[in-house]
Design a protein around this motif. Structure first.
Motif, PDB file in Angstrom:
ATOM      1  N   MET A   1       0.844  -1.190   0.000  1.00 16.36           N
ATOM      2  CA  MET A   1       0.000   0.000   0.000  1.00 16.36           C
ATOM      3  C   MET A   1       0.881   1.242   0.000  1.00 16.36           C
ATOM      4  SD  MET A   1      -2.968   1.161   2.719  1.00 16.36           S
ATOM      5  CE  MET A   1      -3.949  -0.302   2.357  1.00 16.36           C
ATOM      6  N   ALA A   2       0.480   2.238  -0.787  1.00 17.35           N
ATOM      7  CA  ALA A   2       1.242   3.481  -0.852  1.00 17.35           C
ATOM      8  C   ALA A   2       1.230   4.184   0.504  1.00 17.35           C
ATOM      9  CB  ALA A   2       0.660   4.394  -1.929  1.00 17.35           C
ATOM     10  N   GLU A   3       2.327   4.868   0.809  1.00 21.35           N
ATOM     11  CA  GLU A   3       2.456   5.566   2.074  1.00 21.35           C
ATOM     12  C   GLU A   3       1.567   6.805   2.099  1.00 21.35           C
ATOM     13  OE1 GLU A   3       5.898   7.935   4.659  1.00 21.35           O
ATOM     14  OE2 GLU A   3       6.416   6.803   2.836  1.00 21.35           O
ATOM     15  N   ALA A  23       3.995   7.419  -8.365  1.00 21.45           N
ATOM     16  CA  ALA A  23       4.548   8.034  -9.566  1.00 21.45           C
ATOM     17  C   ALA A  23       4.293   7.162 -10.790  1.00 21.45           C
ATOM     18  CB  ALA A  23       6.045   8.262  -9.387  1.00 21.45           C
ATOM     19  N   PRO A  24       4.226   7.771 -11.972  1.00 23.26           N
ATOM     20  CA  PRO A  24       4.029   6.988 -13.201  1.00 23.26           C
ATOM     21  C   PRO A  24       5.261   6.166 -13.530  1.00 23.26           C
ATOM     22  CG  PRO A  24       4.502   9.277 -13.729  1.00 23.26           C
ATOM     23  CD  PRO A  24       4.362   9.206 -12.235  1.00 23.26           C
ATOM     24  N   GLU A  25       5.058   5.124 -14.304  1.00 23.89           N
ATOM     25  CA  GLU A  25       6.151   4.258 -14.743  1.00 23.89           C
ATOM     26  C   GLU A  25       6.093   4.097 -16.254  1.00 23.89           C
ATOM     27  OE1 GLU A  25       5.877   0.535 -12.741  1.00 23.89           O
ATOM     28  OE2 GLU A  25       5.845   1.423 -10.731  1.00 23.89           O
ATOM     29  N   ALA A  26       7.208   4.282 -16.903  1.00 24.91           N
ATOM     30  CA  ALA A  26       7.378   3.962 -18.323  1.00 24.91           C
ATOM     31  C   ALA A  26       6.319   4.601 -19.207  1.00 24.91           C
ATOM     32  CB  ALA A  26       7.380   2.442 -18.518  1.00 24.91           C
ATOM     33  N   THR A  27       6.007   5.860 -18.951  1.00 24.52           N
ATOM     34  CA  THR A  27       5.076   6.553 -19.823  1.00 24.52           C
ATOM     35  C   THR A  27       5.564   7.977 -20.050  1.00 24.52           C
ATOM     36  OG1 THR A  27       2.811   7.339 -20.111  1.00 24.52           O
ATOM     37  CG2 THR A  27       3.610   7.170 -17.843  1.00 24.52           C
ATOM     38  N   THR A  28       5.468   8.431 -21.282  1.00 21.58           N
ATOM     39  CA  THR A  28       5.883   9.804 -21.603  1.00 21.58           C
ATOM     40  C   THR A  28       4.700  10.762 -21.546  1.00 21.58           C
ATOM     41  OG1 THR A  28       5.572   9.337 -23.960  1.00 21.58           O
ATOM     42  CG2 THR A  28       7.779   9.019 -23.056  1.00 21.58           C
ATOM     43  N   THR A  29       3.479  10.211 -21.541  1.00 17.65           N
ATOM     44  CA  THR A  29       2.280  11.034 -21.460  1.00 17.65           C
ATOM     45  C   THR A  29       1.932  11.274 -19.999  1.00 17.65           C
ATOM     46  OG1 THR A  29       1.451  10.029 -23.504  1.00 17.65           O
ATOM     47  CG2 THR A  29      -0.129  11.230 -22.156  1.00 17.65           C
ATOM     48  N   PRO A  30       1.899  12.533 -19.553  1.00 21.59           N
ATOM     49  CA  PRO A  30       1.547  12.767 -18.143  1.00 21.59           C
ATOM     50  C   PRO A  30       0.067  12.498 -17.902  1.00 21.59           C
ATOM     51  CG  PRO A  30       1.837  14.862 -19.288  1.00 21.59           C
ATOM     52  CD  PRO A  30       2.167  13.778 -20.278  1.00 21.59           C
ATOM     53  N   PHE A  65      -1.002   7.759  -9.783  1.00 24.91           N
ATOM     54  CA  PHE A  65      -2.232   7.537  -9.030  1.00 24.91           C
ATOM     55  C   PHE A  65      -2.276   8.476  -7.827  1.00 24.91           C
ATOM     56  CE2 PHE A  65      -1.234   3.273 -10.788  1.00 24.91           C
ATOM     57  CZ  PHE A  65      -2.355   3.108 -11.588  1.00 24.91           C
ATOM     58  N   LEU A  66      -3.447   9.065  -7.604  1.00 19.36           N
ATOM     59  CA  LEU A  66      -3.647   9.930  -6.445  1.00 19.36           C
ATOM     60  C   LEU A  66      -4.930   9.525  -5.738  1.00 19.36           C
ATOM     61  CD1 LEU A  66      -3.023  12.523  -4.729  1.00 19.36           C
ATOM     62  CD2 LEU A  66      -4.452  13.770  -6.386  1.00 19.36           C
ATOM     63  N   THR A  67      -4.823   9.234  -4.447  1.00 19.56           N
ATOM     64  CA  THR A  67      -6.005   9.079  -3.591  1.00 19.56           C
ATOM     65  C   THR A  67      -5.897  10.120  -2.478  1.00 19.56           C
ATOM     66  OG1 THR A  67      -5.089   7.529  -1.944  1.00 19.56           O
ATOM     67  CG2 THR A  67      -5.896   6.577  -4.012  1.00 19.56           C
ATOM     68  N   TYR A  68      -7.022  10.508  -1.927  1.00 20.52           N
ATOM     69  CA  TYR A  68      -6.978  11.444  -0.801  1.00 20.52           C
ATOM     70  C   TYR A  68      -8.276  11.362  -0.010  1.00 20.52           C
ATOM     71  CZ  TYR A  68     -10.082  14.832  -3.169  1.00 20.52           C
ATOM     72  OH  TYR A  68     -11.159  15.449  -3.772  1.00 20.52           O
ATOM     73  N   ASP A  69      -8.196  11.774   1.235  1.00 25.25           N
ATOM     74  CA  ASP A  69      -9.376  11.898   2.080  1.00 25.25           C
ATOM     75  C   ASP A  69      -9.712  13.376   2.214  1.00 25.25           C
ATOM     76  OD1 ASP A  69      -9.801   9.175   2.675  1.00 25.25           O
ATOM     77  OD2 ASP A  69      -8.249   9.224   4.236  1.00 25.25           O
ATOM     78  N   ARG A  70     -10.960  13.724   1.948  1.00 23.64           N
ATOM     79  CA  ARG A  70     -11.383  15.106   2.102  1.00 23.64           C
ATOM     80  C   ARG A  70     -11.303  15.519   3.580  1.00 23.64           C
ATOM     81  NH1 ARG A  70     -15.150  12.818  -1.449  1.00 23.64           N
ATOM     82  NH2 ARG A  70     -16.597  12.521   0.277  1.00 23.64           N
ATOM     83  N   TYR A  71     -11.450  16.796   3.827  1.00 23.08           N
ATOM     84  CA  TYR A  71     -11.432  17.282   5.211  1.00 23.08           C
ATOM     85  C   TYR A  71     -12.467  16.526   6.054  1.00 23.08           C
ATOM     86  CZ  TYR A  71      -8.782  21.258   3.392  1.00 23.08           C
ATOM     87  OH  TYR A  71      -7.836  22.049   2.791  1.00 23.08           O
ATOM     88  N   GLY A  72     -12.026  16.099   7.239  1.00 18.11           N
ATOM     89  CA  GLY A  72     -12.937  15.426   8.162  1.00 18.11           C
ATOM     90  C   GLY A  72     -13.285  14.005   7.773  1.00 18.11           C
ATOM     91  N   ARG A 123      -3.166  14.793 -18.447  1.00 17.21           N
ATOM     92  CA  ARG A 123      -4.436  14.155 -18.797  1.00 17.21           C
ATOM     93  C   ARG A 123      -5.015  13.520 -17.534  1.00 17.21           C
ATOM     94  NH1 ARG A 123      -5.033  13.894 -24.237  1.00 17.21           N
ATOM     95  NH2 ARG A 123      -6.444  12.112 -24.268  1.00 17.21           N
ATOM     96  N   LEU A 124      -6.160  14.037 -17.107  1.00 11.59           N
ATOM     97  CA  LEU A 124      -6.777  13.582 -15.872  1.00 11.59           C
ATOM     98  C   LEU A 124      -7.792  12.482 -16.147  1.00 11.59           C
ATOM     99  CD1 LEU A 124      -7.496  16.992 -14.071  1.00 11.59           C
ATOM    100  CD2 LEU A 124      -5.629  15.392 -13.603  1.00 11.59           C
ATOM    101  N   VAL A 125      -7.745  11.451 -15.324  1.00  7.79           N
ATOM    102  CA  VAL A 125      -8.757  10.395 -15.321  1.00  7.79           C
ATOM    103  C   VAL A 125      -9.364  10.381 -13.925  1.00  7.79           C
ATOM    104  CG1 VAL A 125      -9.208   7.929 -15.574  1.00  7.79           C
ATOM    105  CG2 VAL A 125      -7.489   9.035 -17.035  1.00  7.79           C
ATOM    106  N   LEU A 126     -10.655  10.664 -13.830  1.00 11.29           N
ATOM    107  CA  LEU A 126     -11.332  10.741 -12.538  1.00 11.29           C
ATOM    108  C   LEU A 126     -12.145   9.479 -12.304  1.00 11.29           C
ATOM    109  CD1 LEU A 126     -12.589  14.452 -12.607  1.00 11.29           C
ATOM    110  CD2 LEU A 126     -10.372  13.553 -11.854  1.00 11.29           C
ATOM    111  N   VAL A 127     -11.909   8.830 -11.176  1.00 12.48           N
ATOM    112  CA  VAL A 127     -12.624   7.615 -10.791  1.00 12.48           C
ATOM    113  C   VAL A 127     -13.392   7.930  -9.514  1.00 12.48           C
ATOM    114  CG1 VAL A 127     -12.438   5.177 -10.192  1.00 12.48           C
ATOM    115  CG2 VAL A 127     -10.769   6.215 -11.765  1.00 12.48           C
TER     116      VAL A 127
END
Length: 316
Positions: A1-3, A23-30, A65-72, A123-127
């Motif tokens: 699991m990511a820190e 962080a991304p791996e082996a991709t030139t497209t952000p 990949f980005l995950t986050y918990d909103r405030y509270g 390029r954003l992908v929202l899940v």
């Protein structure tokens, strides 16, 4: 699991947000995949999806990949500083405010973690799951041309009061035969339960209010979204498994026959509309997640990873 890490938005420097970044791996497209929680499950429940996706994409480019918990919420124990003077702390801020926080978070993450100063080049992908789907739609509306793809997992019924899903036994001209063999008192009890738990007037522990969500997103099928390449974003709409959801709902009150008769068809129609927020050639769904109730990422992370992988094949 990511820190899990912590940062303060420059717009709200007195509070810390908990997040994970890979962080991304082996991709030139952000490409950055952003996971948007519902009200019920924190960011930790996205990690099995990420692990499944990493397995699926072995030998192929991986996005960030980005995950986050909103405030509270979850591991973000700080409250939204702007809620300090709220008359009702369970209705401290709305979904639009949460989207603005997300925008600032993405500006800082792309700068600090990806070394990209211009968010528009990513390029954003929202899940999203549940109300996270509403946040994804609102973000794409507020910042047109910035979202390449959306994966919407059992979206909140953004334009519903959750009570009107069920017939009103006290409405003029109501015919008890129209709901037979379900007793009138059972429907009345279900409506009362929905009002008590799910009505937009019910606040949330994190302070995110749904009071104006019907005004922010009045239609499931619009407005149409604009993607970064002169066309709509890729959109995949996923719905819950009817039987799994009925069994899940029965634990909270509504008997399975009531859910199957009224809620599941209502939700399916909403999802059919949701699939129209982009052009038909960029739309997929509604697709049913096998054996999954409302929290699709918890019940079937492998399925979510497969659907996300299919979107990434179009975006990367």
């Amino acid at each position: 699991m990511a820190e899990v890490q912590f940062l303060a938005l420059t717009t709200k420097p007195s509070a810390q947000l908990a997040y994970t970044f890979q962080a991304p791996e082996a991709t030139t497209t952000p490409v950055l995949v952003v996971f948007l929680n519902g009200l019920g499950l924190p960011q930790a429940f996205w990690q099995p999806v990420i692990r499944q996706l990493q397995t699926l994409r072995q030998g192929h480019p991986l996005p960030a990949f980005l995950t986050y918990d909103r405030y509270g919420q979850g591991q973000t124990t700080d409250r939204d500083p702007q809620d300090a003077d709220a008359a009702d702390p369970t209705h401290g801020h709305d979904c639009l405010a949460a989207v603005q926080d997300l925008r600032q978070l993405l500006v800082q993450i792309t700068r600090d973690q990806l070394g990209v100063s211009d968010l528009a080049t990513v390029r954003l992908v929202l899940v999203g799951n549940s109300i996270g789907c509403a946040l994804a739609r609102l973000y794409a509306q507020e910042y047109p041309g910035t979202v390449a793809a959306l994966l919407l997992l059992d979206s909140v019924l953004a334009n519903s009061d959750f009570v009107s899903v069920f017939p009103d036994p006290d409405a003029p001209g109501f015919d008890p035969a129209s709901i037979a063999p379900i007793p009138v008192e059972a429907i009345r009890a279900v409506r009362a339960g929905a009002r008590r738990v799910f009505h937009p007037e019910v606040g949330s522990k994190e302070g995110l209010s749904r009071r104006n969500l019907r005004q922010l997103l009045p239609h499931s099928d619009g407005p149409p979204l604009q993607g970064p390449d002169g066309h709509g974003p890729y959109v995949t709409v996923v719905g819950h498994d009817f039987d799994a959801f009925a069994a899940e709902s029965a634990k909270m009150g509504p008997p399975a026959p009531v859910t199957n008769r009224f809620v599941n068809p209502y939700w399916q129609r909403y999802n059919e509309g949701l699939a129209q927020i982009t052009a038909p050639e960029y739309s997929m769904g509604p697709v049913i997640a096998p054996n999954a109730g409302h929290f699709v990422q918890k019940d079937n992370p492998e399925f979510v990873a497969q659907e996300l992988n299919a979107l990434l094949e179009k975006v990367l």
